[in-house]
Write an enzyme that holds these catalytic residues in place. Structure first.
Site, PDB file in Angstrom:
ATOM      1  N   ASP A 139       0.789  -1.240  -0.061  1.00 26.72           N
ATOM      2  CA  ASP A 139       0.114  -0.013  -0.099  1.00 26.72           C
ATOM      3  C   ASP A 139       0.811   1.226  -0.054  1.00 26.72           C
ATOM      4  O   ASP A 139       1.968   1.344   0.159  1.00 26.72           O
ATOM      5  CB  ASP A 139      -1.107  -0.252   1.137  1.00 26.72           C
ATOM      6  CG  ASP A 139      -0.465  -0.465   2.352  1.00 26.72           C
ATOM      7  OD1 ASP A 139       0.944  -0.527   2.508  1.00 26.72           O
ATOM      8  OD2 ASP A 139      -0.983  -0.982   3.485  1.00 26.72           O
ATOM      9  N   ASN A 165      -7.651  -2.655  14.050  1.00 26.70           N
ATOM     10  CA  ASN A 165      -9.186  -2.881  13.608  1.00 26.70           C
ATOM     11  C   ASN A 165      -9.218  -4.062  12.673  1.00 26.70           C
ATOM     12  O   ASN A 165     -10.078  -4.257  12.186  1.00 26.70           O
ATOM     13  CB  ASN A 165      -9.384  -1.599  12.862  1.00 26.70           C
ATOM     14  CG  ASN A 165      -8.943  -1.291  11.780  1.00 26.70           C
ATOM     15  OD1 ASN A 165      -7.997  -1.995  11.257  1.00 26.70           O
ATOM     16  ND2 ASN A 165      -9.381  -0.368  11.094  1.00 26.70           N
ATOM     17  N   HIS A 175      -7.551  -4.672   9.830  1.00 28.32           N
ATOM     18  CA  HIS A 175      -7.396  -4.518   8.529  1.00 28.32           C
ATOM     19  C   HIS A 175      -5.973  -5.142   8.207  1.00 28.32           C
ATOM     20  O   HIS A 175      -4.973  -5.463   8.833  1.00 28.32           O
ATOM     21  CB  HIS A 175      -7.098  -2.917   8.093  1.00 28.32           C
ATOM     22  CG  HIS A 175      -6.165  -2.079   8.651  1.00 28.32           C
ATOM     23  ND1 HIS A 175      -5.809  -0.838   8.603  1.00 28.32           N
ATOM     24  CD2 HIS A 175      -4.755  -2.609   9.013  1.00 28.32           C
ATOM     25  CE1 HIS A 175      -4.765  -0.383   8.893  1.00 28.32           C
ATOM     26  NE2 HIS A 175      -3.935  -1.303   9.402  1.00 28.32           N
ATOM     27  N   GLU A 227      -9.524  -1.663   5.085  1.00 28.91           N
ATOM     28  CA  GLU A 227     -10.372  -1.464   6.174  1.00 28.91           C
ATOM     29  C   GLU A 227     -11.772  -2.334   6.572  1.00 28.91           C
ATOM     30  O   GLU A 227     -12.285  -2.746   5.452  1.00 28.91           O
ATOM     31  CB  GLU A 227     -10.745   0.015   6.322  1.00 28.91           C
ATOM     32  CG  GLU A 227      -9.757   0.939   6.210  1.00 28.91           C
ATOM     33  CD  GLU A 227      -8.699   1.144   7.349  1.00 28.91           C
ATOM     34  OE1 GLU A 227      -8.641   0.072   8.174  1.00 28.91           O
ATOM     35  OE2 GLU A 227      -8.441   2.094   7.689  1.00 28.91           O
TER      36      GLU A 227
HETATM   37  P1  PGA Z   1       1.710  -1.565  12.529  1.00 27.73           P
HETATM   38  O1  PGA Z   1       0.584  -1.434  11.453  1.00 27.73           O
HETATM   39  O2  PGA Z   1       2.932  -2.267  12.139  1.00 27.73           O
HETATM   40  O3  PGA Z   1       2.371  -0.092  12.391  1.00 27.73           O
HETATM   41  O4  PGA Z   1       1.327  -1.674  14.059  1.00 27.73           O
HETATM   42  C1  PGA Z   1       0.204  -2.513  10.953  1.00 27.73           C
HETATM   43  C2  PGA Z   1      -1.002  -2.453  10.055  1.00 27.73           C
HETATM   44  O5  PGA Z   1      -1.601  -1.455  10.186  1.00 27.73           O
HETATM   45  O6  PGA Z   1      -1.205  -3.083   9.211  1.00 27.73           O
END
Ligand code: PGA
Length: 243
Positions: free
Chosen positions: A67, A136, A138, A143
């Site tokens: 992404d 959450n 994702h 999302e």
């Molecule tokens: P993080 O993010 O590794 O910074 O916890 C993970 C994500 O949002 O997929």
């Protein structure tokens, strides 16, 4: 789904790196799907150390990132393009033309999504996809509520994602409103997936993934339908999940 339990973040990073190195050595033409965020930083550190010490080569590997934020230039320190070069690509021997990251600053982001998806297909798909998970649930920036059929697309970031990522920006208002993300269908076509989960803040997401309904309200739950997923989870993330 296979679960590998590790003590802490450092052991997770080391174990995942060892796994990736073995795969790269077995198949020097491997196509890697790569992730950003806090979680894979330790893994990249171990991969760089190994490259310097043992000369594991990425010269013939391809990479596709999951992404990118919409509206940030590629040299913006908060862009995932900047992160990937800074944290990994500048320290290994990957051929730069084999590196693929969605361009969040493309004049036509919808076309960018279609072209990115087509490029993954043209290259024969992803052999080994590295994933983190959002608080959450994702994966990539898919999302809750994203269709399991979605291919690479533009997504509106939820308030909880903006909050989680605000730590990298001056303020939450500076977090871009949108991102380009590989879709769930894109991720699910990967031949193999490694999911990295560390820390207490990921407990609920992990518990939902393991025990909740397989439902679009919980994007990571779709991974239970994939034939080859390995979860590397540390004790803090696994606590209270019944594993
Ligand atoms: P993080 O993010 O590794 O910074 O916890 C993970 C994500 O949002 O997929």
């Amino acid at each position: 789904m296979k679960i590998i339990t590790v003590k802490d973040y450092n052991e997770m990073s080391q174990k995942v790196a060892e796994y990736v190195i073995e795969k790269v050595n077995q198949n020097p033409n491997i196509t890697l799907g790569l992730a950003t965020g806090g979680t894979p930083l330790g893994m990249y550190k171990y991969l760089i150390e190994d490259h310097q010490k043992n000369k594991t080569s990425y010269q013939n590997a391809q990479s596709f990132n999951l992404d990118e934020y919409v509206g940030l230039s590629q040299d913006d320190p908060n862009s995932y393009n900047y992160y990937m070069y800074n944290e990994f690509f500048n320290h290994i021997d990957i051929t730069k033309s084999n590196v693929h990251i969605p361009n969040g600053n493309a004049p036509d982001v919808q076309k960018e999504c279609i072209d990115y998806e087509a490029l993954i297909e043209k290259n024969g798909g992803i052999d080994l996809q590295i994933l983190g998970i959002g608080n959450n649930g994702h994966i990539g920036f898919n999302e809750p509520g994203t269709s399991f059929q979605a291919k690479t697309h533009v997504i509106d970031l939820t308030p909880s994602t903006k909050e989680a990522n605000a730590r990298y920006f001056h303020s939450i208002e500076d977090v871009p409103a949108q991102a380009i993300t590989m879709g769930i269908a894109t991720i699910m076509k990967s031949k193999e997936i490694l999911l990295l989960i560390s820390g207490e803040s990921k407990q609920a997401a992990l518990s939902n993934l393991l025990h909740g309904e397989i439902d679009e309200s919980s994007p990571a739950s779709v991974l239970r339908n994939h034939p080859c997923v390995t979860i590397f989870a540390d004790e803090d993330a696994l606590r209270d999940t019944g594993k």
